[in-house]
Design a protein around this motif. Structure first.
Motif, PDB file in Angstrom:
ATOM      1  N   ALA A  70       0.841  -1.208   0.000  1.00 33.80           N
ATOM      2  CA  ALA A  70       0.000   0.000   0.000  1.00 33.80           C
ATOM      3  C   ALA A  70       0.870   1.249   0.000  1.00 33.80           C
ATOM      4  N   ASP A  71       1.971   1.224   0.767  1.00 29.66           N
ATOM      5  CA  ASP A  71       2.866   2.387   0.809  1.00 29.66           C
ATOM      6  C   ASP A  71       3.508   2.628  -0.557  1.00 29.66           C
ATOM      7  N   GLY A  72       3.912   1.538  -1.203  1.00 31.46           N
ATOM      8  CA  GLY A  72       4.544   1.659  -2.521  1.00 31.46           C
ATOM      9  C   GLY A  72       3.585   2.267  -3.534  1.00 31.46           C
ATOM     10  N   ARG A  73       2.352   1.808  -3.515  1.00 34.05           N
ATOM     11  CA  ARG A  73       1.358   2.359  -4.454  1.00 34.05           C
ATOM     12  C   ARG A  73       1.100   3.837  -4.154  1.00 34.05           C
ATOM     13  N   ALA A  74       0.996   4.175  -2.857  1.00 28.48           N
ATOM     14  CA  ALA A  74       0.742   5.576  -2.489  1.00 28.48           C
ATOM     15  C   ALA A  74       1.889   6.459  -2.977  1.00 28.48           C
ATOM     16  N   ALA A  75       3.136   5.988  -2.820  1.00 32.48           N
ATOM     17  CA  ALA A  75       4.288   6.793  -3.251  1.00 32.48           C
ATOM     18  C   ALA A  75       4.286   6.973  -4.763  1.00 32.48           C
ATOM     19  N   ALA A  76       3.978   5.914  -5.487  1.00 27.96           N
ATOM     20  CA  ALA A  76       3.965   6.002  -6.958  1.00 27.96           C
ATOM     21  C   ALA A  76       2.865   6.960  -7.422  1.00 27.96           C
ATOM     22  N   LEU A  77       1.701   6.857  -6.820  1.00 29.25           N
ATOM     23  CA  LEU A  77       0.597   7.737  -7.211  1.00 29.25           C
ATOM     24  C   LEU A  77       0.910   9.195  -6.857  1.00 29.25           C
ATOM     25  N   ILE A  85      -2.397   7.729 -17.953  1.00 33.67           N
ATOM     26  CA  ILE A  85      -2.087   6.386 -18.452  1.00 33.67           C
ATOM     27  C   ILE A  85      -1.552   5.569 -17.289  1.00 33.67           C
ATOM     28  N   LEU A  86      -2.118   4.396 -17.101  1.00 31.54           N
ATOM     29  CA  LEU A  86      -1.643   3.501 -16.040  1.00 31.54           C
ATOM     30  C   LEU A  86      -1.228   2.187 -16.682  1.00 31.54           C
ATOM     31  N   VAL A  87       0.034   1.833 -16.527  1.00 29.40           N
ATOM     32  CA  VAL A  87       0.497   0.525 -17.002  1.00 29.40           C
ATOM     33  C   VAL A  87       0.747  -0.329 -15.765  1.00 29.40           C
ATOM     34  N   ASN A  88      -0.113  -1.298 -15.572  1.00 27.96           N
ATOM     35  CA  ASN A  88       0.010  -2.189 -14.420  1.00 27.96           C
ATOM     36  C   ASN A  88       0.949  -3.339 -14.739  1.00 27.96           C
ATOM     37  N   ASN A  89       1.901  -3.550 -13.838  1.00 27.80           N
ATOM     38  CA  ASN A  89       2.884  -4.613 -14.042  1.00 27.80           C
ATOM     39  C   ASN A  89       3.511  -4.917 -12.687  1.00 27.80           C
ATOM     40  N   LEU A 120      -4.795   0.066  -8.058  1.00 25.97           N
ATOM     41  CA  LEU A 120      -4.325   1.223  -8.836  1.00 25.97           C
ATOM     42  C   LEU A 120      -5.400   1.705  -9.808  1.00 25.97           C
ATOM     43  N   ILE A 121      -6.146   0.761 -10.364  1.00 28.72           N
ATOM     44  CA  ILE A 121      -7.266   1.146 -11.242  1.00 28.72           C
ATOM     45  C   ILE A 121      -8.292   1.943 -10.425  1.00 28.72           C
ATOM     46  N   LYS A 122      -8.581   1.437  -9.227  1.00 30.17           N
ATOM     47  CA  LYS A 122      -9.566   2.103  -8.364  1.00 30.17           C
ATOM     48  C   LYS A 122      -9.131   3.537  -8.042  1.00 30.17           C
ATOM     49  N   ALA A 123      -7.826   3.714  -7.852  1.00 30.99           N
ATOM     50  CA  ALA A 123      -7.316   5.032  -7.463  1.00 30.99           C
ATOM     51  C   ALA A 123      -7.286   6.016  -8.630  1.00 30.99           C
ATOM     52  N   THR A 124      -7.419   5.545  -9.852  1.00 31.21           N
ATOM     53  CA  THR A 124      -7.159   6.435 -10.995  1.00 31.21           C
ATOM     54  C   THR A 124      -8.301   6.605 -12.000  1.00 31.21           C
ATOM     55  N   VAL A 125      -9.149   5.602 -12.163  1.00 28.13           N
ATOM     56  CA  VAL A 125     -10.054   5.673 -13.335  1.00 28.13           C
ATOM     57  C   VAL A 125     -11.144   6.747 -13.216  1.00 28.13           C
ATOM     58  N   ASP A 126     -11.594   7.036 -12.006  1.00 23.14           N
ATOM     59  CA  ASP A 126     -12.646   8.052 -11.923  1.00 23.14           C
ATOM     60  C   ASP A 126     -12.095   9.441 -12.287  1.00 23.14           C
ATOM     61  N   GLY A 127     -10.843   9.701 -11.907  1.00 21.64           N
ATOM     62  CA  GLY A 127     -10.190  10.954 -12.322  1.00 21.64           C
ATOM     63  C   GLY A 127     -10.015  11.002 -13.827  1.00 21.64           C
ATOM     64  N   MET A 128      -9.641   9.893 -14.409  1.00 19.50           N
ATOM     65  CA  MET A 128      -9.513   9.832 -15.877  1.00 19.50           C
ATOM     66  C   MET A 128     -10.857  10.174 -16.523  1.00 19.50           C
ATOM     67  N   ALA A 129     -11.913   9.572 -16.001  1.00 22.94           N
ATOM     68  CA  ALA A 129     -13.245   9.790 -16.582  1.00 22.94           C
ATOM     69  C   ALA A 129     -13.642  11.263 -16.468  1.00 22.94           C
ATOM     70  N   GLU A 130     -13.363  11.877 -15.339  1.00 27.37           N
ATOM     71  CA  GLU A 130     -13.695  13.308 -15.169  1.00 27.37           C
ATOM     72  C   GLU A 130     -12.976  14.159 -16.209  1.00 27.37           C
ATOM     73  N   GLY A 134      -8.422   8.470 -20.541  1.00 28.20           N
ATOM     74  CA  GLY A 134      -7.690   7.562 -19.662  1.00 28.20           C
ATOM     75  C   GLY A 134      -7.398   6.264 -20.374  1.00 28.20           C
ATOM     76  N   ARG A 135      -6.233   5.735 -20.107  1.00 31.32           N
ATOM     77  CA  ARG A 135      -5.839   4.448 -20.688  1.00 31.32           C
ATOM     78  C   ARG A 135      -5.230   3.596 -19.585  1.00 31.32           C
ATOM     79  N   VAL A 136      -5.781   2.404 -19.398  1.00 31.23           N
ATOM     80  CA  VAL A 136      -5.199   1.435 -18.469  1.00 31.23           C
ATOM     81  C   VAL A 136      -4.759   0.232 -19.282  1.00 31.23           C
ATOM     82  N   VAL A 137      -3.509  -0.135 -19.127  1.00 29.12           N
ATOM     83  CA  VAL A 137      -2.968  -1.331 -19.773  1.00 29.12           C
ATOM     84  C   VAL A 137      -2.440  -2.240 -18.672  1.00 29.12           C
ATOM     85  N   ASN A 138      -2.966  -3.437 -18.624  1.00 28.75           N
ATOM     86  CA  ASN A 138      -2.476  -4.425 -17.667  1.00 28.75           C
ATOM     87  C   ASN A 138      -1.579  -5.410 -18.402  1.00 28.75           C
TER      88      ASN A 138
END
Ligand code: NAP
Length: 262
Positions: A70-77, A85-89, A120-130, A134-138
């Motif tokens: 969770a800390d790693g994701r928070a720092a990246a965000l 654009i979110l590339v999940n890997n 990460l999708i949850k944290a980002t897609v609603d902002g993209m929609a607003e 938005g592009r999410v690639v897993n």
């Protein structure tokens, strides 16, 4: 073709090497600013320097952290002013026999290859929609389409992500706002991960690593492994302004190894 990515911000997870790095390079070449992430700081900083050299006009930020935490994701965000654009890997789970995997092994695989991308999708897609883009690639695996026996943890966890994403990508509140979610399914690509699996296979079979690699290349219709920049090029197109109607898909890049007509 101008992919229309100048000035966009991309978060590319697990990107100091291999496929993630290939995606980051392609996005940077197209003018996107990137936040790249990996756990090992030295390799990540070297990759970030390489990205800056590729395109001095873009901003490149490096976040050394475990993306499955969770800390790693928070720092990246936090390092990304906005995620267009979110590339999940993340690293793939180890091979083995399901009889040897306990609950902890399954939870680790699910955390890395299913729940982290979903968080990460949850944290980002609603902002993209607003914002209307938005592009999410897993990055998943060809193993989602054709399971690999020894990679049961990967087969299971990635299929869970794939099923979830299949529903989410089709939500009109995202799709009608120009937010797409797609999965890229790599076959054998020439990366550290692939080499590590070949070293394991060589040790098990008593053959040389070169012999195992030659055999694997020969099994592919192209007689070679894929290159990370080929993977990155498709990623950049899927993230482009031209790909708004490409949504909810699983795109297999395996040189034609999967034997089906579709
Ligand atoms: P790779 O060359 O080993 O690179 C993996 C990258 O991910 C490295 O930058 C690594 O850096 C980073 N990473 C690993 N775990 C991380 C974590 N928890 N948090 C942040 N960064 C992390 O692997 P690859 O071949 O590019 O594979 C990428 C994904 O595609 C994997 O899930 C793999 O299973 C899958 N895949 C690959 C192939 C193939 O043929 N290459 C085929 C099918 C599927 P650090 O170790 O420093 O964190």
């Amino acid at each position: 073709m101008d992919l229309g990515l100048q000035g966009k911000w991309a978060l590319v997870c697990a990107a100091s090497k291999g496929l993630g790095r290939g995606c980051a390079e392609a996005l940077v070449r197209e003018g996107a600013n990137v936040v790249v992430n990996a756990r090992g700081r030295d390799a990540l900083e070297a990759t970030a320097a390489g990205l800056r050299a590729l395109n001095p006009a873009v901003e490149v930020r490096a976040v050394a952290a475990d993306i499955t935490s969770a800390d790693g994701r928070a720092a990246a965000l936090a390092a990304c002013p906005q995620v267009d654009i979110l590339v999940n890997n993340a690293g793939g789970p180890p091979p083995g026999d399901f009889r040897d995997w306990d609950r902890a092994a399954w939870i680790a695989a699910l955390d890395a290859n299913m729940l982290t991308p979903i968080e990460l999708i949850k944290a980002t897609v609603d902002g993209m929609a607003e914002r209307g883009f938005g592009r999410v690639v897993n990055i998943t695996s060809g193993a989602v389409k054709a399971p690999i026996d020894v990679l049961g943890l990967s087969n299971g966890a990635r299929s869970g992500l794939t099923g979830f994403v299949a529903g989410l990508a089709r939500q009109p509140r995202l799709a009608s706002r120009n937010v797409t979610i797609n999965n890229l399914l790599p076959g054998p690509f020439d990366t550290d991960r692939l080499r590590a699996t070949m070293v394991g296979a060589a040790a098990k079979s008593g053959r040389s690593v070169d012999a195992v690699m030659d055999e694997r290349r020969a099994q592919n219709p192209t007689r070679r492994f894929g290159a990370p920049d080929e993977f990155g090029a498709l990623c950049a197109f899927v993230c482009s302004v031209h790909a708004g109607y490409l949504n909810g898909q699983n795109l297999l890049l395996d040189g034609g190894a999967f034997p089906g007509t579709f």
